[in-house]
Scaffold this active site. Structure first.
Site, PDB file in Angstrom:
ATOM      1  CG  HIS A   1      52.475 104.594  38.065  1.00  0.00           C
ATOM      2  ND1 HIS A   1      51.431 104.033  37.963  1.00  0.00           N
ATOM      3  CD2 HIS A   1      52.438 105.842  38.675  1.00  0.00           C
ATOM      4  CE1 HIS A   1      50.478 105.114  38.172  1.00  0.00           C
ATOM      5  NE2 HIS A   1      51.186 106.165  38.726  1.00  0.00           N
TER       6      HIS A   1
ATOM      7  CD  GLU B   1      53.238  98.528  38.053  1.00  0.00           C
ATOM      8  OE1 GLU B   1      52.386  98.192  38.633  1.00  0.00           O
ATOM      9  OE2 GLU B   1      53.525  99.854  38.257  1.00  0.00           O
TER      10      GLU B   1
ATOM     11  CB  CYS C   1      47.333 102.081  37.134  1.00  0.00           C
ATOM     12  SG  CYS C   1      48.541 102.930  36.035  1.00  0.00           S
TER      13      CYS C   1
ATOM     14  CB  CYS D   1      51.392 100.451  34.559  1.00  0.00           C
ATOM     15  SG  CYS D   1      52.209 101.720  35.636  1.00  0.00           S
TER      16      CYS D   1
END
Length: 152
Positions: A53, A55, A83, A86
């Protein structure tokens, strides 16, 4: 902050570019003291890594750059609501603030919401869909004690 909108716009531009390259609409920028340290877009479609992801990639890059797993004073700007994975990483490394553009509710009609994961994590372990089992082991407390004695 006066530069919040600029860094958020940059995260959104990363998300737009990622969509153009076949990826998901997620980009992130990690900033400390008003200076960009890292920027990334979601790379799951390239790496086949479900943890790639935007992040998390920013956190990994910044940690390497700073030679530290502590990122106090840093801000992450993200195109979408982080999410749980993260957000957990942000808590664990000490990120000070998160600024995001699209909410889970906005992403829901497009299959881009993690609200269901947040909901599962709010349940007691025994009630979650993922089967989670604790098996006690006598070597763990001494291992923790040894680690603590060496690092305290």
């Amino acid at each position: 902050m006066s530069y919040d909108r600029d860094f958020l716009e940059q995260a959104i531009r990363l998300a737009e570019a990622n969509v153009a390259q076949g990826g998901r609409p997620f980009g992130a920028v990690l900033v400390r003291e008003g200076q960009q340290l890292t920027a990334a877009s979601n790379q799951m479609h390239v790496s086949f890594d479900p943890s790639a992801h935007a992040e998390l990639l920013c956190i990994r890059q910044a940690s390497q750059l700073l030679a530290s797993n502590r990122l106090e004073g840093c801000v992450i700007y993200a195109s979408g609501q982080p999410c749980p994975m993260c957000l957990s990483a942000m808590h664990l490394c000490g990120i000070s603030r998160v600024v995001f553009a699209a909410t889970n509710a906005e992403g829901e009609p497009f299959g881009l919401s993690t609200a269901g994961v947040y909901q599962q994590l709010s349940l007691p372990l025994a009630q979650q869909r993922l089967r989670i089992e604790h098996v006690a082991h006598s070597s763990m407390t001494p291992l923790y004690q040894r680690w603590y004695a060496e690092h305290a």
